[in-house]
Motif scaffolding. Structure first.
Motif, PDB file in Angstrom:
ATOM      1  N   LYS A   7       0.827  -1.210   0.000  1.00 10.00           N
ATOM      2  CA  LYS A   7       0.000   0.000   0.000  1.00 10.00           C
ATOM      3  C   LYS A   7       0.861   1.259   0.000  1.00 10.00           C
ATOM      4  O   LYS A   7       0.511   2.264  -0.631  1.00 10.00           O
ATOM      5  CB  LYS A   7      -0.956  -0.018   1.197  1.00 10.00           C
ATOM      6  CG  LYS A   7      -2.031  -1.089   1.077  1.00 10.00           C
ATOM      7  CD  LYS A   7      -3.062  -1.000   2.187  1.00 10.00           C
ATOM      8  CE  LYS A   7      -2.526  -1.502   3.495  1.00 10.00           C
ATOM      9  NZ  LYS A   7      -3.585  -1.586   4.542  1.00 10.00           N
ATOM     10  N   ARG A  10       2.061   2.496  -3.533  1.00  7.33           N
ATOM     11  CA  ARG A  10       1.099   2.695  -4.625  1.00  7.33           C
ATOM     12  C   ARG A  10       0.110   3.815  -4.331  1.00  7.33           C
ATOM     13  O   ARG A  10      -0.298   4.001  -3.186  1.00  7.33           O
ATOM     14  CB  ARG A  10       0.363   1.389  -4.912  1.00  7.33           C
ATOM     15  CG  ARG A  10       1.281   0.362  -5.565  1.00  7.33           C
ATOM     16  CD  ARG A  10       0.752  -1.053  -5.477  1.00  7.33           C
ATOM     17  NE  ARG A  10       1.639  -1.966  -6.200  1.00  7.33           N
ATOM     18  CZ  ARG A  10       2.738  -2.508  -5.653  1.00  7.33           C
ATOM     19  NH1 ARG A  10       3.061  -2.246  -4.406  1.00  7.33           N
ATOM     20  NH2 ARG A  10       3.503  -3.305  -6.387  1.00  7.33           N
ATOM     21  N   ARG A  11      -0.295   4.506  -5.384  1.00  3.59           N
ATOM     22  CA  ARG A  11      -1.335   5.523  -5.288  1.00  3.59           C
ATOM     23  C   ARG A  11      -2.580   4.973  -5.986  1.00  3.59           C
ATOM     24  O   ARG A  11      -2.708   5.049  -7.207  1.00  3.59           O
ATOM     25  CB  ARG A  11      -0.881   6.834  -5.943  1.00  3.59           C
ATOM     26  CG  ARG A  11       0.277   7.508  -5.241  1.00  3.59           C
ATOM     27  CD  ARG A  11       0.532   8.881  -5.815  1.00  3.59           C
ATOM     28  NE  ARG A  11       0.918   8.834  -7.230  1.00  3.59           N
ATOM     29  CZ  ARG A  11       0.919   9.889  -8.035  1.00  3.59           C
ATOM     30  NH1 ARG A  11       0.519  11.072  -7.577  1.00  3.59           N
ATOM     31  NH2 ARG A  11       1.299   9.756  -9.301  1.00  3.59           N
ATOM     32  N   PHE A  12      -3.461   4.401  -5.205  1.00  2.21           N
ATOM     33  CA  PHE A  12      -4.662   3.801  -5.772  1.00  2.21           C
ATOM     34  C   PHE A  12      -5.561   4.900  -6.334  1.00  2.21           C
ATOM     35  O   PHE A  12      -5.721   5.958  -5.745  1.00  2.21           O
ATOM     36  CB  PHE A  12      -5.391   2.980  -4.712  1.00  2.21           C
ATOM     37  CG  PHE A  12      -4.533   1.881  -4.131  1.00  2.21           C
ATOM     38  CD1 PHE A  12      -4.144   0.809  -4.912  1.00  2.21           C
ATOM     39  CD2 PHE A  12      -4.089   1.942  -2.819  1.00  2.21           C
ATOM     40  CE1 PHE A  12      -3.337  -0.192  -4.402  1.00  2.21           C
ATOM     41  CE2 PHE A  12      -3.286   0.955  -2.294  1.00  2.21           C
ATOM     42  CZ  PHE A  12      -2.907  -0.120  -3.084  1.00  2.21           C
ATOM     43  N   GLY A  13      -6.126   4.637  -7.478  1.00  6.91           N
ATOM     44  CA  GLY A  13      -6.851   5.652  -8.219  1.00  6.91           C
ATOM     45  C   GLY A  13      -6.012   6.215  -9.336  1.00  6.91           C
ATOM     46  O   GLY A  13      -6.547   6.683 -10.350  1.00  6.91           O
ATOM     47  N   VAL A  14      -4.678   6.180  -9.165  1.00  3.40           N
ATOM     48  CA  VAL A  14      -3.763   6.541 -10.236  1.00  3.40           C
ATOM     49  C   VAL A  14      -3.290   5.265 -10.931  1.00  3.40           C
ATOM     50  O   VAL A  14      -3.357   5.150 -12.152  1.00  3.40           O
ATOM     51  CB  VAL A  14      -2.560   7.350  -9.702  1.00  3.40           C
ATOM     52  CG1 VAL A  14      -1.586   7.666 -10.832  1.00  3.40           C
ATOM     53  CG2 VAL A  14      -3.041   8.629  -9.033  1.00  3.40           C
ATOM     54  N   THR A  15      -2.815   4.314 -10.140  1.00  2.64           N
ATOM     55  CA  THR A  15      -2.470   3.011 -10.695  1.00  2.64           C
ATOM     56  C   THR A  15      -3.731   2.148 -10.743  1.00  2.64           C
ATOM     57  O   THR A  15      -4.570   2.226  -9.839  1.00  2.64           O
ATOM     58  CB  THR A  15      -1.379   2.313  -9.856  1.00  2.64           C
ATOM     59  OG1 THR A  15      -1.124   1.016 -10.400  1.00  2.64           O
ATOM     60  CG2 THR A  15      -1.806   2.151  -8.400  1.00  2.64           C
ATOM     61  N   PRO A  16      -3.888   1.330 -11.772  1.00  2.00           N
ATOM     62  CA  PRO A  16      -5.053   0.440 -11.834  1.00  2.00           C
ATOM     63  C   PRO A  16      -4.912  -0.803 -10.969  1.00  2.00           C
ATOM     64  O   PRO A  16      -5.832  -1.620 -10.911  1.00  2.00           O
ATOM     65  CB  PRO A  16      -5.118   0.061 -13.327  1.00  2.00           C
ATOM     66  CG  PRO A  16      -3.705   0.124 -13.784  1.00  2.00           C
ATOM     67  CD  PRO A  16      -3.070   1.259 -13.011  1.00  2.00           C
ATOM     68  N   ALA A  19      -6.564  -2.351  -4.799  1.00  2.00           N
ATOM     69  CA  ALA A  19      -6.353  -2.112  -3.379  1.00  2.00           C
ATOM     70  C   ALA A  19      -6.775  -3.367  -2.610  1.00  2.00           C
ATOM     71  O   ALA A  19      -7.681  -4.082  -3.041  1.00  2.00           O
ATOM     72  CB  ALA A  19      -7.168  -0.910  -2.910  1.00  2.00           C
ATOM     73  N   GLU A  94       4.668   5.804 -11.791  1.00  2.00           N
ATOM     74  CA  GLU A  94       4.207   5.002 -10.662  1.00  2.00           C
ATOM     75  C   GLU A  94       5.170   3.839 -10.431  1.00  2.00           C
ATOM     76  O   GLU A  94       5.897   3.413 -11.329  1.00  2.00           O
ATOM     77  CB  GLU A  94       2.792   4.465 -10.917  1.00  2.00           C
ATOM     78  CG  GLU A  94       1.748   5.557 -11.057  1.00  2.00           C
ATOM     79  CD  GLU A  94       1.671   6.450  -9.844  1.00  2.00           C
ATOM     80  OE1 GLU A  94       1.431   5.932  -8.737  1.00  2.00           O
ATOM     81  OE2 GLU A  94       1.855   7.676  -9.998  1.00  2.00           O
TER      82      GLU A  94
END
Length: 201
Positions: A7, A10-16, A19, A94
């Protein structure tokens, strides 16, 4: 490892990439996936489902074959079980930017106690997939590169057992394909920048 490191990177919402779910669905049998990851360098990722996460190793030089049965495998952060179905493009900038595709998947069984094997540094599994089947051992390397400090890789060896096979179209163990009578050279093409990949000679 836990999913905290996954977690954090990673930037969830930017990377597919998925989560982690709060309560992942339990599997009827332990699954594995091998993902082809064309990032800064082309490599494969072996992931084994265990304890609600995917225990993961990056295999930078490709998977073992009967004629080349030992490959480096670098133990990396645990991934969520949802990652077992992930394929797609991780955006530039990313972590792990590049293309991920599922190269093979299926079920596996452990021939050792999984938890004890991870602790002792020796784990033997039998993979049953469409492209990969057979017995493999993961053995932690005892060297200065072992993951004992910040920035140090946790290096293992991925070993294909003699009776195992990788890809049904490979020749029988110990055999070698005859060289073709003529080999046409690959033609050179112009590129924008220098390249570096383990797939190029």
């Amino acid at each position: 490892m836990s999913l905290g490191e996954y977690k954090r990177r990673r930037r969830f919402g930017v990377t597919p990439e998925p989560a982690p779910a709060l309560e992942p669905e339990p599997a009827s049998a332990p699954r594995f996936v091998i993902q082809k990851h064309d990032a800064s360098s082309l490599h494969y990722d072996l992931r084994l489902e265990h304890g609600g996460v995917l225990k993961s190793w990056a295999v930078p030089k490709g998977l073992p074959t009967p004629n080349d049965p030992r490959k480096l495998a670098v133990h990396v952060e645990d991934h969520p079980v949802e990652y077992i179905d992930f394929s797609g493009e991780i955006p530039k900038g990313e972590y792990g930017a590049g293309t991920v595709e599922i190269w093979d998947s299926g079920f596996y069984e452990t021939l050792d106690d999984f938890t004890k094997g991870m602790e002792s540094g020796k784990l033997t599994v039998r993979l049953s997939g469409d492209r990969v089947s057979g017995e493999f051992s993961l053995v932690r390397m005892k060297d200065k590169g072992q993951g004992t400090g910040k920035g140090k890789a946790d290096n293992w060896l991925l070993l294909l057992h003699k009776k195992g096979r990788l890809n049904p179209d490979l020749l029988a163990e110990g055999a070698a394909a005859p060289m073709p009578a003529k080999v046409d050279p690959m033609q050179a093409i112009l590129g924008d920048r220098p390249f570096s990949s383990p797939d190029f000679i």
